[in-house]
Write an enzyme that holds these catalytic residues in place. Structure first.
Site, PDB file in Angstrom:
ATOM      1  N   TYR B 129       0.880  -1.074  -0.048  1.00  0.00           N
ATOM      2  CA  TYR B 129       0.050  -0.001   0.030  1.00  0.00           C
ATOM      3  C   TYR B 129       0.768   1.262  -0.062  1.00  0.00           C
ATOM      4  O   TYR B 129       0.335   2.297  -0.568  1.00  0.00           O
ATOM      5  CB  TYR B 129      -0.761   0.088   1.316  1.00  0.00           C
ATOM      6  CG  TYR B 129      -2.159  -0.873   0.823  1.00  0.00           C
ATOM      7  CD1 TYR B 129      -3.148  -0.509  -0.184  1.00  0.00           C
ATOM      8  CD2 TYR B 129      -2.552  -2.056   1.796  1.00  0.00           C
ATOM      9  CE1 TYR B 129      -4.218  -1.166  -0.315  1.00  0.00           C
ATOM     10  CE2 TYR B 129      -3.705  -2.806   1.381  1.00  0.00           C
ATOM     11  CZ  TYR B 129      -4.418  -2.424   0.146  1.00  0.00           C
ATOM     12  OH  TYR B 129      -5.347  -2.882  -0.085  1.00  0.00           O
ATOM     13  N   GLU B 228       0.692 -31.547  10.589  1.00  0.00           N
ATOM     14  CA  GLU B 228       0.151 -30.904   9.533  1.00  0.00           C
ATOM     15  C   GLU B 228      -1.315 -30.251   9.681  1.00  0.00           C
ATOM     16  O   GLU B 228      -1.443 -29.124   9.375  1.00  0.00           O
ATOM     17  CB  GLU B 228       0.103 -31.850   8.381  1.00  0.00           C
ATOM     18  CG  GLU B 228      -0.526 -31.269   7.041  1.00  0.00           C
ATOM     19  CD  GLU B 228      -0.495 -32.100   5.723  1.00  0.00           C
ATOM     20  OE1 GLU B 228       0.016 -33.217   5.951  1.00  0.00           O
ATOM     21  OE2 GLU B 228      -1.097 -32.056   5.029  1.00  0.00           O
ATOM     22  N   ASP B 280       0.351 -36.049   6.500  1.00  0.00           N
ATOM     23  CA  ASP B 280      -0.300 -36.911   5.797  1.00  0.00           C
ATOM     24  C   ASP B 280       0.682 -37.803   4.971  1.00  0.00           C
ATOM     25  O   ASP B 280       1.824 -37.328   4.441  1.00  0.00           O
ATOM     26  CB  ASP B 280      -1.161 -36.363   4.325  1.00  0.00           C
ATOM     27  CG  ASP B 280      -2.586 -35.803   5.405  1.00  0.00           C
ATOM     28  OD1 ASP B 280      -2.911 -35.975   6.465  1.00  0.00           O
ATOM     29  OD2 ASP B 280      -3.252 -34.890   4.628  1.00  0.00           O
TER      30      ASP B 280
END
Lengths: 564, 402
Positions: B129, B228, B280
């Site tokens: 910005y 995770e 996983d």
């Protein structure tokens, strides 16, 4: 409908109520039809289909004749074309030229007799061909208003003659209704044709305005003063070149163009005693060597009597001619507009940014020499033009404005390209879709030349494509002379010319895009380079002067690194 | 470094003194502090600007040199323990295509110069910005300003300067933490210490802040599990697994952020705690989440030295776990993108290439053609993972994949 007709067929054929005629009775009704009567009934064949077209055709025929006359006499044409509205659908048309004038005895025949003229039999390039046009205009005027045409003509030596003419359409003969010798006339030589006819004046495509404008393009050596019913002052189309085109020479037929029937007629009518002499005498581009080659191939003797050549032998001779390689007919008989003049013509009448011209070497269809010329005027979409100066900087320049006419031949970039068709410098306004030129344009692939093209259509772009065919005999599809018959030889030549000019256009458009691209890049530099300076100033706390100096030096270094 | 040695001695003493859970401590990371690095950052900014000025004045086109940040420009050495930047550099020469980025780089450097001087900071979003005030040179998307920030960081990384040194902080916060850990933070205004007990978070958790180098730690835990998914983290937290197993639980939420990586790194290094990754069983879990946690990534190769956890090991889920714990019917087939990821890792990733055990594991997964999520253990009951899987696995922590 089909059911009904089957039903009818099923019935017995009704016996005619009237009596059958004998051959003798029929003979009473069989008589010669006057050509003028025929054309009075079939005026559409000559381009008098409706009131708007009648006005155009009348002016077109008169202007064509005037330009032909001027050029034959080697005079730079100065034409006056006026349309005056008399009543709502009645107009008085005046066409005046500075040509050589017409001797008194011929005036009535030229204007008052159909199929009378000097051009039909000659193998010489001219605008008029059949000797129908101007007398048909008179006939039409006479039929719609009951009035004849007024002709004033003066030769250099003669006195100004004034004639009012009508035509006896049953006999195809002129009738002089008024005749006078004027004391003085404002021209040293020239002809004035004045006629009143039922007509409609409209602007836009295929209008008289359009015709005059296009005539100015294809005849940059002519000056046209054109007064419409809407204007107070005539529009003036000034000539761009002063030199009148050379008078085209007349030529003998070329062997390739003669059909068997005509060959047999020629054999019968020749004065040559030997076949070898006949071939050399009656045809162009045939010397003794070629003649012997043809005769040998046909299995005939060089000393055969031409008048005694039988049909079968003529057939062999005809086929032998087709097999033998004979050079193209001489081009002296053709008067192409010329690349420079096409450019001049396009430049003075269109407000384009780029002009490309291509001329094909003369070619032959049916033994008629012809030559194709193509011109392209292309306007950059968007308007502003970018130019690269000597230092390699790119500048925007304002677009040039049109000089003479407000009517612009160039359309918008997303519209089809405007096709201007010319035959022997005469604009062809109607029947564009049925014209061989149109076929050649749509069959050319314009995408490779930088123009968009919907499949099987005209290319798109703010551009004009001019196609001109110069020929001793232009193969029109009808007597109204509005479209060119698509002979293979002609199509091929037009396409090649289009390709030649197209390549030049393509190269230009590509360069144009490159420059535009480069300009965009350079404005990119101008936009962001100051921020490099600001960044440096903020970090290092340098002065404004030092910052500006750095930005300028960097700008120069970048420009130098990017030479076009 | 001095502080760390002290701790080691302390803990060693305590260990021999009693059997009670040992408390390990680590203070603020001092290596980034002091005028040293700050001055290096300021000097680097001025040096780049001076180079540009000098080249420009001499009529030349200035160029900025920065290391190439991708997987083909990293090397992996087990001894160093993380991806190290190679010798490939990209040169940004001032030309029409680079002029905008060139200007933006200088202007962001100017912003960094101000922030380092004023001890202020800007999030990456704020930096984006700030550029909106630059007129033509403004960034159109944050992606653009992030990329320029990465370039600047890369340019200075050779001198040890990070984005954080330049006072640009990431927008996103780090992962969640629970367990036998007290985090000692500082009040930004008063400088007073603030202690957060990660065992006293109720059903919530402590959130890793965007900058972690000023934190101090105290712990009695034995190890750290980096998890995770938020779902698994919640389950273990709800059943107070960290209390049972005396450990710290860190939720990574996918690929761990820089702050999370740095946080775990400081815990594991300063407190000498082993880190077990629990993700996983799929190529993303192994090749992206775990690999980045342990050795860093190609894109951030210039900062890997600090932002990864070289002594992490891979607990699971492994393809072998699928077989050992009977999860065959709780799997999903590998997607084409999974297969591509695994094959790419085998072919191009220096980390996996360094370990035969990993190569074998990836190949095993490709052969089996399936993947399994952490939640798959629910097949045997919701708390099977707590009661069976984790105890069995942690007993054999030495056999975890490197």
């Amino acid at each position: 409908m089909r059911v009904e007709s089957i039903h009818r067929k099923g019935q017995n054929h009704p016996v005619a109520a009237t009596k059958h005629l004998t051959a003798e009775q029929m003979a009473k009704n069989q008589k010669e039809i006057s050509v003028s009567e025929f054309f009075a009934k079939n005026r559409h064949l000559l381009g008098f289909d409706n009131k708007q077209k009648a006005l155009l055709t009348t002016i077109k025929e008169a202007v064509d004749n005037s330009l032909d006359a001027c050029e034959e006499a080697g005079i730079a044409p100065d034409l006056l074309i006026e349309i005056h509205q008399v009543e709502e659908d009645r107009f008085r048309v005046v066409i005046e030229d500075n040509g050589p004038g017409i001797v008194k005895e011929q005036i009535q025949n030229i204007f008052g007799k159909l199929l009378y003229g000097s051009k039909f039999h000659s193998r010489r390039q001219s605008r008029g061909q059949q000797g129908i046009g101007i007398s048909a205009a008179l006939l039409y005027a006479q039929m719609t208003t009951g009035k004849g045409a007024k002709i004033i003509s003066k030769t250099t030596r003669g006195k100004p003659q004034s004639l009012t003419l009508q035509m006896d359409s049953a006999k195809n003969k002129p009738m002089i209704t008024k005749e006078a010798v004027l004391k003085e006339w404002h021209l040293k030589h020239g002809t004035r044709f004045e006629v009143e006819l039922e007509a409609t004046y409209k602007r836009g495509l295929r209008s008289v305005d359009d015709y005059i404008k296009q005539t100015a393009v294809s005849n940059p050596h002519a000056t046209l003063h054109y007064l419409t019913p809407d204007d107070e002052e005539p529009r003036i189309y000034e000539r761009a070149v002063k030199v009148v085109p050379d008078r085209p020479a007349e030529i003998k037929p070329h062997p390739y163009g003669v059909e068997l029937g005509e060959l047999i007629r020629m054999l019968r009518e020749t004065n040559s005693r030997w076949l070898v002499g006949f071939l050399q005498e009656e045809f162009c581009r045939v010397g003794r060597k070629k003649a012997l080659e043809i005769i040998k191939e046909a299995g005939l003797g060089e000393k055969s009597y031409p008048t005694r050549i039988a049909r079968e032998e003529a057939d062999a001779l005809y086929r032998s001619i087709q097999k033998t390689k004979i050079s193209a007919p001489p081009t002296t008989c053709l008067s192409p507009i010329g690349e420079k003049r096409i450019t001049e013509g396009l430049m003075k009448e269109t407000d384009a940014d780029f002009y490309a011209v291509a001329t094909r070497p003369p070619s032959v269809y049916r033994g008629n020499p012809f030559q194709i010329e193509v011109g392209i005027a292309w306007a950059k979409p968007g308007g502003d033009q970018l130019e690269v100066d000597k230092r390699g900087r790119i500048k925007k320049t304002k677009k040039r404005r049109g000089t003479v006419d407000t009517e612009n031949l160039l359309g918008n970039a997303d519209e089809p390209v405007r096709l201007l068709r010319f035959a022997n410098r005469v604009p062809l306004l109607s029947q564009q879709s049925g014209c061989g030129f149109t076929k050649a344009v749509t069959q050319t692939s314009w995408k490779s030349y930088g123009l968009q093209q919907p499949k099987g259509s005209m290319p798109l772009g703010s551009a004009v494509i001019l196609v001109h065919m110069a020929s001793v005999w232009v193969p029109f599809t009808s007597e109204a002379k509005e479209a060119i018959a698509p002979y293979d030889e002609i199509l091929k030549e037009v396409k090649r010319a289009l390709q030649d000019a197209g390549r030049k256009l393509g190269a230009h458009i590509r360069k144009d895009k490159r420059v535009a691209n480069e300009f965009e890049k350079r404005s990119y530099i101008e936009k962001y380079l100051p921020h490099v300076g600001i960044g440096l100033q903020e970090i290092l706390g340098i002065t404004d002067e030092a910052r500006e100096e750095i930005v300028e030096t960097l700008g120069d270094s970048l420009e130098t690194a990017r030479n076009i | 470094m001095a502080a760390k040695k002290k701790i080691t001695k302390k803990t060693a003493k305590k260990k021999s003194a009693s059997k009670k859970p040992r408390t390990r401590k680590v203070g603020e990371d001092e290596s980034n502090k002091g005028k040293g690095l700050k001055q290096v950052a300021l000097d680097s900014i001025v040096a780049v600007a001076k180079m540009v000025q000098k080249t420009a004045t001499g009529g030349g086109l200035p160029e900025m040199v920065m290391p190439q940040r991708n997987l083909s420009n990293v090397t992996y050495d087990k001894k160093t323990g993380y991806f190290e930047l190679g010798d490939n550099y990209k040169t940004r020469k001032l030309d029409v295509n680079s002029v905008k980025t060139f200007a933006q780089t200088l202007r962001l450097m100017s912003l960094a110069q101000d922030m380092v001087g004023d001890a202020d900071f800007a999030t990456k979003r704020e930096a984006y910005y700030v550029s909106k005030n630059w007129g033509e040179a403004k960034f159109n998307e944050q992606r653009e300003s992030d990329s320029v920030l990465d370039d600047i960081e890369g340019m200075f990384s050779l001198k040890g300067v990070t984005r954080e040194t330049l006072r640009f902080v990431p927008e996103e916060h780090g992962g969640s933490v629970v367990g036998a850990l007290t985090v000692i933070d500082k009040d930004p205004e008063t400088g007073d210490p603030i202690r957060s007990d990660c065992a006293a978070m109720g059903s919530g958790a402590y959130t890793v802040p965007s900058s972690v180098d000023h934190l101090g730690f105290e712990t009695t835990a034995e190890f750290i599990i980096a998890i995770e998914t938020g779902g698994m983290f919640q389950r273990l937290n709800h059943h107070r697994y960290w209390r049972t197993a005396n450990c710290i639980l860190v939720e990574m939420g996918g690929v761990p952020t820089r702050a999370t990586r740095r946080f775990v790194r400081r815990l594991s290094e300063g407190l000498k705690l082993p880190v077990y990754a629990f993700v996983d069983c799929d190529p993303y879990g192994m090749c992206n989440i775990y690999r980045t946690l342990k050795v860093g990534s190609g894109a951030s190769a210039h900062i890997n030295a600090k932002f990864c956890v070289p002594n992490a090991s891979y607990m699971g889920v492994t393809p072998q776990d699928i077989l050992d714990f009977g999860l065959e019917d709780a799997t999903h087939p590998l997607l084409p993108v999974d297969i591509k990821r695994a094959k790419d890792a085998l072919k191009n990733d220096p980390f996996f290439q360094a370990y035969p055990a990993w190569k074998k594991t990836l190949k095993q997964m490709l052969t089996m053609g399936v993947r399994a999520e952490q939640q798959a253990f629910a097949k045997w009951g919701l708390n099977f993972v707590i009661e069976e899987y984790l105890p069995v696995k942690i007993k054999n922590a030495k056999k975890f994949l490197p």
